[in-house]
Enzyme design. Structure first.
Site, PDB file in Angstrom:
ATOM      1  NE  ARG A 101      41.807  16.636  49.870  1.00  0.00           N
ATOM      2  CZ  ARG A 101      41.457  15.701  50.740  1.00  0.00           C
ATOM      3  NH1 ARG A 101      42.377  15.166  51.498  1.00  0.00           N
ATOM      4  NH2 ARG A 101      40.202  15.295  50.858  1.00  0.00           N
ATOM      5  CB  CYS A 147      22.815   7.674  44.048  1.00  0.00           C
ATOM      6  SG  CYS A 147      24.381   6.786  44.018  1.00  0.00           S
ATOM      7  CG  HIS A 207      23.423   6.004  39.245  1.00  0.00           C
ATOM      8  ND1 HIS A 207      24.632   6.451  38.724  1.00  0.00           N
ATOM      9  CD2 HIS A 207      23.606   5.930  40.588  1.00  0.00           C
ATOM     10  CE1 HIS A 207      25.496   6.641  39.708  1.00  0.00           C
ATOM     11  NE2 HIS A 207      24.895   6.332  40.851  1.00  0.00           N
TER      12      HIS A 207
END
Ligand code: NAP
Length: 361
Positions: A44, A147, A260
């Protein structure tokens, strides 16, 4: 980093994604010795331009022979892409730093957060230099953690050294960037749409994320835990070298774009003083203590004018605050951690692995 390193050909697989986009400016800002950058993305994005050191570079697609001449390849695409291509890159002679989950729990692959267990690299490089090493090309594959785990172990390591951790209870508040660029677009579109009376249509996440919290990250597994929650437990044990560490986690997606946050309850074997915990955390490289409740100082994803602390977004550190005793158990404490999941949680950590590797090559 060692000075006067030979500039190398560096591949970034997934250069157009949330992590990949963060990685290019980090390589640039830290002066990573890049002679040539080769960005890869999906079909793409073939021909799409990424910018590196002021140059426009076109993305390529992965195809047989594409890693020929590459010295180091950062994989920031997906588990499936790493499964198919990481070993091929290593066989072509590249060192692979993989951010996917593919190799993290492989006993033959070190799972690295350089400040915590970067010392493992010396042995790895020595093994790789042997004419007939035990692992073949796989010796050149290194993994970076999830993460949520990366920022968690940065805080656990100095506390473990101080007082020997026996059990942790983690509740996470994870931004949508942890689920990639498409999830960030989904939160933006839903938020704007809801102000325009449009019903949210979740595609990437399981439910509406705008103005919502979803206690579901990854797939549900045996016992009712999600794959994300299981990763936090398994990867933390591996990185800290504490196979018996008791860990329980609830992972929640929240409608923030970056960082986070984690509420962590910790129990230790030894008694500790909170002042000593604060001191140990402040002394650990990459950790910043933001902890002064009297001035409303504690870690946050975002801050605004008048706040006395910097926000975690776009920064390298793991921020920790709300450090306090938990008097409901012996040797217990609570704390609050915030870090940019795209940086220490992924791109920065991978670049730091690359830097630590260069020290030994
Ligand atoms: N997001 C985080 O906080 C985080 C933290 C730690 C680890 N990770 C890991 O890092 C990896 C990337 O995550 P992300 O959040 O950046 O995901 P993302 O935003 O969805 O990006 C995925 C990247 O992979 C590329 N890609 C997809 N199919 C490909 C193919 N066939 N060949 C080559 N490239 C292809 C995409 O290219 P197109 O743009 O062309 O689709 C895009 O550049 C994942 O393995 C993830 O588990 C992420």
């Amino acid at each position: 980093m060692k000075q006067n390193l030979r500039p190398m050909r560096i591949a970034v697989v997934g250069a157009t994604g949330a992590v990949g986009k963060e990685m290019l400016p980090i390589l640039e800002a830290r002066g990573f010795p890049v002679a040539q950058l080769v960005p890869f993305a999906s079909a793409r994005s073939e021909g799409k331009v990424v910018s590196f050191r002021g140059h426009a570079i076109r993305c390529q697609v992965l195809k047989p022979g594409c890693f020929q001449g590459i010295d180091m390849a950062f994989f920031d695409a997906s588990d499936a892409i790493s499964k198919e291509w990481a070993l091929k890159a290593a066989e072509a002679g590249a060192w692979v730093i993989d951010n996917s989950a593919t190799y993290r729990m492989d006993p033959d692959v070190p799972l690295l957060v350089p400040e915590v267990n970067g010392s493992l690299l010396k042995k790895r490089v020595a093994e790789a230099k042997k004419p007939k090493n035990k692992l073949g090309a796989k010796v050149r594959i290194l993994a970076g953690p999830n993460c949520t785990t990366a920022q968690l172990v940065m805080v656990l390591k100095p506390i473990d050294k101080l007082a020997s951790i026996t059990r942790i209870v983690v509740s996470t508040y994870q931004s949508v960037s942890g689920a990639g660029a498409a999830a960030m677009d989904e939160l933006a579109a839903q938020t704007v749409g809801m102000f325009n009376q449009k019903k949210p249509q979740p595609k990437v996440l399981a439910h509406q994320i705008a103005f919502n919290c979803i206690p579901h990250i990854g797939g549900f597994k045996e016992g009712g835990y999600t794959s994300e929650e299981i990763k936090v437990a398994q990867e933390s044990r591996k990185i800290l070298g504490l196979p018996k560490l008791k860990v329980t986690c609830t992972a929640v997606r929240v409608p923030t774009f970056s960082c986070h946050a984690e509420s962590v309850n910790i129990q230790t074997k030894k008694k500790f003083k909170i002042a000593a915990v604060r001191k140990a955390l402040a002394a650990f490289p990459g950790v910043i203590v933001q902890d002064d409740p009297s001035k409303n100082i504690y870690p946050m994803n975002q801050t605004s004018e008048g706040d006395l602390v910097e926000s975690a977004t776009g920064r390298d550190a793991v921020y920790v605050g709300r450090i306090r005793e938990d008097d409901s158990v012996p040797n217990g404490m609570n704390l609050w951690i915030v870090s940019d999941n795209l940086r220490k949680g992924a791109a920065l950590n991978a670049v730091q692995i690359g830097e630590a590797l260069l020290e030994h090559l």
